[in-house]
Write a protein that holds these residues in place. Structure first.
Motif, PDB file in Angstrom:
ATOM      1  N   THR A  73      -3.450   1.672  -1.379  1.00 42.92           N
ATOM      2  CA  THR A  73      -2.193   1.759  -0.283  1.00 42.92           C
ATOM      3  C   THR A  73      -0.664   2.512  -0.631  1.00 42.92           C
ATOM      4  N   LYS A  74      -0.535   1.620  -1.614  1.00 45.98           N
ATOM      5  CA  LYS A  74       1.172   2.133  -2.157  1.00 45.98           C
ATOM      6  C   LYS A  74       1.482   3.232  -2.206  1.00 45.98           C
ATOM      7  N   SER A  75      -0.007   4.314  -2.742  1.00 40.32           N
ATOM      8  CA  SER A  75      -0.112   5.669  -3.247  1.00 40.32           C
ATOM      9  C   SER A  75      -0.239   6.838  -2.441  1.00 40.32           C
ATOM     10  N   LEU A  76      -1.299   6.316  -1.088  1.00 40.48           N
ATOM     11  CA  LEU A  76      -0.862   6.759   0.352  1.00 40.48           C
ATOM     12  C   LEU A  76       0.737   7.013   1.026  1.00 40.48           C
ATOM     13  N   ALA A  77       1.099   5.246   0.550  1.00 40.09           N
ATOM     14  CA  ALA A  77       2.288   5.394   1.162  1.00 40.09           C
ATOM     15  C   ALA A  77       3.664   6.472   0.405  1.00 40.09           C
ATOM     16  N   VAL A  78       3.772   6.595  -0.730  1.00 37.50           N
ATOM     17  CA  VAL A  78       3.956   7.208  -2.063  1.00 37.50           C
ATOM     18  C   VAL A  78       4.326   8.896  -0.966  1.00 37.50           C
ATOM     19  N   ARG A  79       3.002   9.434  -0.600  1.00 38.41           N
ATOM     20  CA  ARG A  79       2.646  10.784  -0.624  1.00 38.41           C
ATOM     21  C   ARG A  79       3.649  11.289   0.406  1.00 38.41           C
ATOM     22  N   ALA A  80       3.499  10.101   1.351  1.00 38.45           N
ATOM     23  CA  ALA A  80       3.900   9.821   3.092  1.00 38.45           C
ATOM     24  C   ALA A  80       5.326  10.135   2.832  1.00 38.45           C
ATOM     25  N   TYR A  81       5.998   9.648   1.845  1.00 37.27           N
ATOM     26  CA  TYR A  81       7.509   8.729   1.416  1.00 37.27           C
ATOM     27  C   TYR A  81       8.192  10.276   1.140  1.00 37.27           C
ATOM     28  N   GLU A  82       7.566  10.923   0.044  1.00 37.18           N
ATOM     29  CA  GLU A  82       7.592  12.458  -0.300  1.00 37.18           C
ATOM     30  C   GLU A  82       7.848  13.005   0.008  1.00 37.18           C
ATOM     31  N   ALA A  83       6.645  12.776   1.713  1.00 37.15           N
ATOM     32  CA  ALA A  83       6.834  14.279   2.092  1.00 37.15           C
ATOM     33  C   ALA A  83       7.962  14.467   3.141  1.00 37.15           C
ATOM     34  N   GLY A  84       8.547  13.066   3.652  1.00 39.88           N
ATOM     35  CA  GLY A  84       9.177  12.591   4.840  1.00 39.88           C
ATOM     36  C   GLY A  84       8.708  12.348   6.089  1.00 39.88           C
ATOM     37  N   THR A  85       7.613  11.494   5.799  1.00 36.75           N
ATOM     38  CA  THR A  85       7.036  11.404   6.975  1.00 36.75           C
ATOM     39  C   THR A  85       6.841   9.979   6.913  1.00 36.75           C
ATOM     40  N   PRO A  86       7.555   9.621   7.896  1.00 37.99           N
ATOM     41  CA  PRO A  86       8.012   7.399   7.884  1.00 37.99           C
ATOM     42  C   PRO A  86       6.230   7.447   8.439  1.00 37.99           C
ATOM     43  N   TYR A  87       6.055   5.787   7.783  1.00 36.74           N
ATOM     44  CA  TYR A  87       4.531   5.540   7.545  1.00 36.74           C
ATOM     45  C   TYR A  87       4.495   4.467   8.514  1.00 36.74           C
ATOM     46  N   VAL A  88       3.417   3.665   8.647  1.00 32.41           N
ATOM     47  CA  VAL A  88       3.977   1.836   8.880  1.00 32.41           C
ATOM     48  C   VAL A  88       2.603   1.725   8.717  1.00 32.41           C
ATOM     49  N   VAL A  89       2.386  -0.056   8.340  1.00 33.40           N
ATOM     50  CA  VAL A  89       1.104  -0.130   7.633  1.00 33.40           C
ATOM     51  C   VAL A  89       0.772  -1.590   8.544  1.00 33.40           C
ATOM     52  N   THR A  90      -0.582  -1.139   9.368  1.00 35.16           N
ATOM     53  CA  THR A  90      -1.429  -2.582   9.792  1.00 35.16           C
ATOM     54  C   THR A  90      -2.056  -3.380   8.382  1.00 35.16           C
ATOM     55  N   THR A  91      -0.749  -4.985   8.502  1.00 35.20           N
ATOM     56  CA  THR A  91      -1.087  -5.118   7.138  1.00 35.20           C
ATOM     57  C   THR A  91      -2.367  -5.724   6.581  1.00 35.20           C
ATOM     58  N   LEU A  92      -2.925  -6.670   7.674  1.00 33.31           N
ATOM     59  CA  LEU A  92      -3.655  -7.326   7.590  1.00 33.31           C
ATOM     60  C   LEU A  92      -3.711  -8.360   6.052  1.00 33.31           C
ATOM     61  N   TYR A  93      -2.516  -8.803   5.933  1.00 32.60           N
ATOM     62  CA  TYR A  93      -1.900  -9.435   4.806  1.00 32.60           C
ATOM     63  C   TYR A  93      -3.019 -10.827   4.677  1.00 32.60           C
ATOM     64  N   GLU A  94      -3.553 -10.907   3.095  1.00 35.64           N
ATOM     65  CA  GLU A  94      -4.193 -12.197   3.088  1.00 35.64           C
ATOM     66  C   GLU A  94      -3.514 -13.069   2.247  1.00 35.64           C
ATOM     67  N   GLU A  95      -3.245 -14.163   2.463  1.00 34.02           N
ATOM     68  CA  GLU A  95      -2.476 -14.986   1.726  1.00 34.02           C
ATOM     69  C   GLU A  95      -3.810 -15.558   0.310  1.00 34.02           C
ATOM     70  N   VAL A  96      -4.067 -14.743  -0.643  1.00 32.58           N
ATOM     71  CA  VAL A  96      -4.709 -14.730  -1.506  1.00 32.58           C
ATOM     72  C   VAL A  96      -4.587 -16.552  -2.322  1.00 32.58           C
ATOM     73  N   SER A  97      -3.742 -16.025  -2.544  1.00 36.60           N
ATOM     74  CA  SER A  97      -3.381 -17.467  -3.541  1.00 36.60           C
ATOM     75  C   SER A  97      -3.409 -19.371  -2.668  1.00 36.60           C
ATOM     76  N   ARG A  98      -3.928 -18.822  -1.682  1.00 37.33           N
ATOM     77  CA  ARG A  98      -4.163 -20.120  -0.572  1.00 37.33           C
ATOM     78  C   ARG A  98      -5.697 -20.016  -0.709  1.00 37.33           C
ATOM     79  N   PHE A  99      -6.591 -19.090  -1.200  1.00 33.44           N
ATOM     80  CA  PHE A  99      -8.391 -19.555  -0.691  1.00 33.44           C
ATOM     81  C   PHE A  99      -8.737 -18.319  -2.099  1.00 33.44           C
TER      82      PHE A  99
END
Length: 648
Positions: A74-100
């Motif tokens: 995800t970071k590699s894609l974000a860096v490409r967008a950032y370096e291209a000057g295009t704003p990016y958003v992330v649907t995070t679907l963030y899992e708290e892996v430390s909990r499970f």
């Protein structure tokens, strides 16, 4: 609702990107992306879904990324967008892996052993795992992506709370509830006619430790209630899958693989309860589907599940069989929770789409305001004595240079590539992508010292980038320093086990050093995401064989041959394994002699560097990189090959 770019007035152009195997090995993130893309297109927005990561972010208004569970990708894609000057958003679907994560794997391992041992109750009483005693895992590192995103999209209050705690640098969080869909219209009778049951406990989800089907079966081991498990026909954990299928209960258990949407809808209608005692869900779309069809739902109190169901679900502790049993029985013998079906029906993809467009427009409007020229008042005027500073070239100019340099290198115009990449380096001396590109050119030219310098600089700029680490390893390999290269390749693959070039080079180092433990571990990670890759299955079989595990090696080889009966390498290894088994069986029971026989048989080489290169060509073919395929075949045609290698 306005779906135009507020700056240009043109239709919004959205680039959606995520993990490369999203369409082949589908998950909840795939569903979210596809449903959102369909909803946006229906509103007239131009959406490009690009799981290969080949689209240029400069051509779009917003880049929409998905899933914090693969932080480096995800970071590699974000860096490409950032370096291209295009704003990016992330649907995070963030899992708290430390909990499970560690807890679920430890509990699953004990349940698998319980099934293997014939479900011995006394063994379970003394060996079952207390999740509270299992050390927690670390968390995903998405700090850079979170900090530089135009916005992070969460799907509930609990996910927002976790993001704020773990990524305080995140600038903007927007909560957008997910929708769900009823894939087809079903009825009670269809499922009852097909399988002879109704009023059962249903559980829909891939068979894996996180979904926790084994603990559900353990909780209902002595119950007469029928349980229907619908797994979808694919698993990342074959051993867990086997244990689920082999679990014995007092009541009937029906295990289904992939069924039609109509039959799944009918299963929901025929069931009384849907139980998903998963360790973590965001929020568990199948639970919403089941509630929509009129099932009571049993879920764990984790992730965003409580944000969607409130007090209308039956909650359980996923690590405690008694808690699951009590929740399932309470749900089974209770009438449908008043308001549950209506609550589930209120979460629609149309609503998700509307909220997403609103978020896009907010981001674009903010960007338009920032780009407006500033009128200088006398108090703001630049003093006449100030030194003029030339403007920094825009990100698009820098990225254009990098891409031109990369293209020149791909076309073997190395002098031109150096010239262009040097210009890019003058603009941004700390761009990992530009430094890696130039390091690669030096490496192709055989200038190892220069290549090492550039890859080292790229690694300093992006320490968790597996490709710069792999480049450093390639430099070591060019100088025949296999041990040093081995360590670096392992480091790169621990970050990204899907980096095929590193994996193939690690094989060469492993066979050179006769060290296979890391290779086996990483191959298993790779196959967890690409289980259909028969070439890597074959590599794992050879690895197991080299480590003295012929039984599993034979199982894997047989699976390869079921998928690809003409696989010459697998047939060759199968013959070797059969000869080894016959040789061991022929020796009288003498531990010393048996050890000598096993060592002698295991020493035979069954996979060499030519096989590695062939696997790389196969991967290039799958990715439609036909120029790489052609050059690889030309190169190998000049080598001395075994018959099965020539055939491939």
């Amino acid at each position: 609702m306005d779906t135009r770019n507020p700056q240009s007035g043109a239709t919004l152009r959205i680039l959606m990107q995520m993990r490369p195997n999203a369409l082949m090995q589908r998950g909840g993130d795939t569903v979210v992306m596809e449903r959102l893309a369909a909803g946006l297109r229906a509103r007239g927005i131009d959406v490009c879904v690009d799981v290969d990561g080949k689209a240029n972010p400069r051509d779009y208004d917003i880049v929409h990324l998905f899933n914090f569970a693969l932080p480096d990708h995800t970071k590699s894609l974000a860096v490409r967008a950032y370096e291209a000057g295009t704003p990016y958003v992330v649907t995070t679907l963030y899992e708290e892996v430390s909990r499970f994560y560690n807890q679920s794997n430890a509990v699953a391992a004990s349940l698998v052993e319980y099934v293997k041992g014939g479900q011995n109750r006394s063994w379970w009483a003394t060996n079952k795992v207390d999740p509270a005693s299992v050390p927690a895992s670390g968390t995903f590192d998405n700090r850079w992506t979170a900090e530089h995103a135009a916005a992070l999209f969460t799907n509930g209050a609990q996910e927002s709370k976790a993001i704020r705690r773990d990524y305080p640098e995140a600038s903007s969080l927007i909560e957008i509830k997910l929708g769900h869909e009823v894939g087809a219209t079903g009825d009670v009778e269809s499922f009852e006619r097909a399988y002879g049951v109704k009023d059962f406990v249903l559980s829909v989800g891939r068979f894996e430790s996180r979904k926790n089907q084994l603990m559900l079966l353990k909780a209902l081991e002595d119950s007469d209630v029928t349980v229907v498990l619908c797994g979808g026909g694919f698993t990342y954990q074959p051993e867990y899958d086997r244990a689920v299928r082999n679990f014995k209960r007092q009541g009937k258990t029906i295990v289904l693989d992939r069924i039609s949407p109509q039959m799944l809808s009918s299963a929901y209608c025929a069931a009384k309860v849907h139980a998903l005692p998963s360790w973590y869900e965001l929020p568990g779309l199948v639970s919403l589907e089941a509630a929509h069809h009129g099932c009571n739902v049993v879920v764990a109190d984790s992730g965003t599940t409580p944000d969607y169901f409130g007090d209308l679900a039956f909650y359980c502790d996923p690590g405690q069989e008694k808690s699951i049993f009590n929740a399932v029985m309470a749900a089974y013998f209770s009438p449908l929770q008043n308001g549950l079906r209506e609550r589930a029906m209120s979460y629609t993809w149309e609503q998700t789409t509307t909220q997403t467009i609103t978020a896009y427009q907010s981001i674009m409007a903010s960007r338009a305001r920032k780009s407006q020229p500033i009128t200088l008042t006398p108090a703001m005027s630049i003093p006449a004595t100030a030194t003029a500073v030339s403007a920094t070239p825009p990100p698009s100019e820098f990225m254009a240079l990098v891409e031109r340099g990369e293209n020149a290198a791909m076309n073997e115009k190395y002098a031109e590539a150096h010239q262009i990449l040097a210009q890019a380096e003058a603009i941004n001396a700390n761009s990992a992508r530009a430094l890696k590109a130039r390091g690669t050119v030096f490496l192709v030219e055989g200038k190892v010292a220069e290549a090492r310098t550039y890859f080292t600089r790229a690694n300093a700029a992006e320490p968790m980038d597996p490709r710069s680490i792999s480049g450093m390893a390639m430099c070591e390999l060019r100088e025949q320093r296999h041990a040093e290269a081995y360590t670096l390749f392992v480091k790169a693959l621990d970050i990204d086990p899907m980096h095929l070039t590193s994996l193939l080079q690690l094989m060469e180092c492993s066979y050179n050093l006769m060290r296979f433990n890391d290779l086996e571990r990483i191959l298993r990670k790779y196959l967890a995401q690409r289980p259909a890759d028969v070439e890597m299955q074959f590599c794992l079989a050879g690895c197991c064989y080299k480590q003295g595990n012929p039984t599993e090696a034979m199982q894997i080889v047989e699976n390869v041959l079921r998928e690809k009966p003409g696989h010459a390498g697998a047939r060759e290894l199968q013959d070797v394994l059969r000869q080894r088994a016959a040789a061991v069986a022929a020796v009288k029971p003498n531990p010393v002699v048996n050890s000598v026989v096993q060592t002698a048989v295991s020493s035979e080489q069954v996979f060499d560097s030519n096989d590695q290169q062939i696997s790389e060509i196969e991967e290039a073919k799958r990715e439609r990189r036909f120029d790489d395929v052609k050059s690889g075949i030309t190169r190998m045609s000049r080598m001395t090959l075994k018959p099965h290698q020539s055939e491939k």
